[in-house]
Design a protein around this motif. Sequence first.
Motif, PDB file in Angstrom:
ATOM      1  N   GLU A 195       1.779   4.213  -3.856  1.00  0.00           N
ATOM      2  CA  GLU A 195       1.992   2.637  -4.074  1.00  0.00           C
ATOM      3  C   GLU A 195       3.509   2.791  -4.910  1.00  0.00           C
TER       4      GLU A 195
ATOM      5  N   SER B  74       0.632  -1.479  -0.188  1.00  0.00           N
ATOM      6  CA  SER B  74       0.544   0.413   0.429  1.00  0.00           C
ATOM      7  C   SER B  74       0.856   1.183   0.331  1.00  0.00           C
ATOM      8  N   ALA B  75      -0.078   2.609  -0.346  1.00  0.00           N
ATOM      9  CA  ALA B  75       1.395   3.507   0.198  1.00  0.00           C
ATOM     10  C   ALA B  75       1.234   3.713   1.293  1.00  0.00           C
TER      11      ALA B  75
ATOM     12  N   ARG C 199     -10.404   2.971  -2.976  1.00  0.00           N
ATOM     13  CA  ARG C 199      -9.976   3.007  -1.449  1.00  0.00           C
ATOM     14  C   ARG C 199      -9.911   1.141  -0.828  1.00  0.00           C
ATOM     15  N   GLY C 200      -9.030   1.035  -0.492  1.00  0.00           N
ATOM     16  CA  GLY C 200      -7.973  -0.055   0.548  1.00  0.00           C
ATOM     17  C   GLY C 200      -8.441  -0.946  -0.377  1.00  0.00           C
ATOM     18  N   GLY C 201      -8.098  -0.755  -2.237  1.00  0.00           N
ATOM     19  CA  GLY C 201      -8.357  -1.692  -3.411  1.00  0.00           C
ATOM     20  C   GLY C 201      -6.501  -2.587  -3.359  1.00  0.00           C
ATOM     21  N   SER C 202      -5.812  -2.165  -2.216  1.00  0.00           N
ATOM     22  CA  SER C 202      -4.194  -3.310  -2.606  1.00  0.00           C
ATOM     23  C   SER C 202      -4.397  -4.981  -1.769  1.00  0.00           C
ATOM     24  N   ASP C 203      -5.386  -4.989  -0.561  1.00  0.00           N
ATOM     25  CA  ASP C 203      -5.765  -6.446  -0.785  1.00  0.00           C
ATOM     26  C   ASP C 203      -6.315  -6.526  -2.354  1.00  0.00           C
TER      27      ASP C 203
ATOM     28  N   PHE D   2      -2.602  -1.548  -5.486  1.00  0.00           N
ATOM     29  CA  PHE D   2      -3.954  -0.492  -5.548  1.00  0.00           C
ATOM     30  C   PHE D   2      -4.232   0.021  -7.149  1.00  0.00           C
TER      31      PHE D   2
ATOM     32  N   THR E 161      -2.145   8.271   0.724  1.00  0.00           N
ATOM     33  CA  THR E 161      -3.303   8.942  -0.315  1.00  0.00           C
ATOM     34  C   THR E 161      -4.679   9.772   0.264  1.00  0.00           C
TER      35      THR E 161
END
Length: 404
Positions: A73, A40-41, A149-153, A135, A46
């Motif tokens: 990121e 993540s960042a 948002r939260g998309g790196s999972d 992300f 972000t």
Amino acid sequence: MLIVQKYGGTSVGSLERIENVAKRVAKTKKEGHGVVVVVSAMSGETNKLIDFAHHFSKNPSPREMDLLLSAGERVTSALLSIALLERGYDAIALTGRQAGIYTNSVHTSARIDKIDTKAINKHLQDGKIVVIAGFQGITKESEVSTLGRGGSDLSAVAIAGAIKADLCEIYTDVDGVYTTDPRIERRAKKIDKISYDEMLEFASMGAKVLQNRSVELAKKLNVNLVTRSSFNDNEGTLITKEDNIMEQPIVSGVALDKNQARITLRNIKDEPGIAAKIFSKLAQSNINVDMIIQNVGQDGTANIGFTIPENELEKAKSVLKELDASEDTEFDSNIAKVSIVGVGMKSHSGVASRAFSALANDNINIEMISTSEIKISMIVAEKYGELAVRILHEAYGLDDRHPA
Ligand code: ASP
Ligand code: MG
């Protein structure tokens, strides 16, 4: 094993923390595993970039926003790779594009369409640690996109599925999934293994360890997910197929959702189509109706009660006003939803009655009930919500006898 490790914003929140992540990654590599890292960042980054954009525009172009936000990121991926190289590990950082992450063209909330694993696999074969900026991806038109948002999972799970990783570890600042919120019940225990479906119920009830979309994707792609902390060596929680869990407790956990409101419509006309009319209007306005109760009609009228998320209450009020379905409408946001979740319920009887008796013993009135195959939810007065959680936690034997 082939392992994907995803480190969230707090885990890479400072240069020292990135150094710490480099150590963890190096250790995994040294143990002989193939390692792909998704980052993540740095925490707050972000949001900072979003604020920058809003300095110039209330409504910045989504395409430019994606270019901007994907930078956070990239920074972490490059820094982590530099730190690994410095320790003598062969690493390479890749952007979403370089990693072959293809998405649709919906800027700022794109969906991953496919992953071309050629580049990742080649670097893995060369023995490299592959560090990927989460992300983000690339559209057919070669535009940079981000996943919401939260998309790196989601990036991590999709990559783990595509390269058929044995494990996808999601590192955050909590140890894993608990039987309930430890701030409400200090005897809450960390769960070792939980099924995708149970995790989805927990997540939808506000237990925010993992984004729901990534659990759904993990289920679809059959990815073994582990959530654990990057700040200690505790084992974390494995989220996996139900069949992989040998000893299934009847109830795995108890969740509380205080952000619920109830609407009661009294003396509405008891005739075909009335419910259809009310609930289709609410659905059109994107209001999420959860529990519904309609009582037995009398004198040609009936009462309908239902719950919605508290923050949709104002919207619901205006929809219902326009509809003019009932002269006598009551709104109540002082309610809470308490739910018990467990796949073991499917094969046991008397699970619900145990909950009802336990609450009755402490004089807590249950105002609404709904059940599914693996969940029982009860509406109680908001002021009793936390107490109800503790009572149910004990009633199903979830209490840790030796709390920390
Ligand atoms: N940096 C992005 C965000 O803050 C994505 C992520 O961290 O998962 O939403
Ligand atoms: Mg996150």
